[in-house]
Design an enzyme around this catalytic site. Sequence first.
Site, mmCIF file in Angstrom:
data_model
loop_
_atom_site.group_PDB
_atom_site.id
_atom_site.type_symbol
_atom_site.label_atom_id
_atom_site.label_comp_id
_atom_site.label_asym_id
_atom_site.label_seq_id
_atom_site.Cartn_x
_atom_site.Cartn_y
_atom_site.Cartn_z
ATOM 1 N N LYS A 34 0.194 -1.531 0.278
ATOM 2 C CA LYS A 34 -0.087 0.135 -0.108
ATOM 3 C C LYS A 34 0.892 1.287 0.622
ATOM 4 O O LYS A 34 0.171 2.559 0.166
ATOM 5 C CB LYS A 34 -0.622 0.211 1.392
ATOM 6 C CG LYS A 34 -2.301 -1.649 0.999
ATOM 7 C CD LYS A 34 -2.931 -1.001 2.566
ATOM 8 C CE LYS A 34 -4.205 -2.294 2.107
ATOM 9 N NZ LYS A 34 -3.634 -3.068 2.106
ATOM 10 N N SER B 274 -2.964 -12.682 3.014
ATOM 11 C CA SER B 274 -3.104 -12.479 2.444
ATOM 12 C C SER B 274 -1.881 -13.263 0.770
ATOM 13 O O SER B 274 -1.664 -13.223 0.105
ATOM 14 C CB SER B 274 -3.354 -11.061 1.463
ATOM 15 O OG SER B 274 -2.381 -10.070 2.041
#
Length: 235
Positions: A48, A183
């Site tokens: 991110k 993830s």
Amino acid sequence: MEPQCAIKKDATELIGNTPMVYLNNIVEGCMARIAAKLESMQPCFSIKDRTAFSMIKDAEDKGLITPGKIHYETTGPEIWRDSGGKVDALVAGVGTGGTITGAGRFLKERNPNVKLYGIEPVESAVLSGGPPGDHLIQGIGNGLIPSVLDFNLLDEVIQISSEEAIETAKLLALKEGLLMGISSGAAAAAAIKLGKRPENAGKLIVVVFPSYGERYLSSPLFESIRHEAEQMTFD
């Protein structure tokens, strides 16, 4: 050419150019090589960082946000460069869809034969036409088809269960020395499935690991370890 150890003008220059490493010890039975793109080595330990930087830069430059742009301009070119243009497949979880869309579009422009595999939870397989549901894979499987995602770019959507994602994330830490999030475990599990397919023998599969594992210390990823620690006694 600027030396690799040159002093940076500020922290934003540390974003991107993350390394790729081969998985060696959890890929038994795979006929393909699997290389992991370690986005956990961003300044804030997450993929991110790229999106956040892009949003801020766009806002400062023209007040507009361009979904997927930063992965098209950085993640995709880095994978192409670091693989020497030999990447055959890209595996990435689908949250907002920016990573697989941006990086994937770049790679397919360079080589239309590159395969793109999006990952979603079994429990919330919306991309595969299923209903939304609860799952434990933070960051992907948001229960909708994100507007950023270019679904037509995908060659296949692979479903991974929460349990498999967690167990694979543990294996990454135990056998590869890579402390990653849930993830990342899901993405690695999918890449390993692909690596075992006969048609992928000798190919290079790149899997994106979005974030570092320390932020998951209170999650089910470390539940068994927490339980073990709670049962410890000291003389």
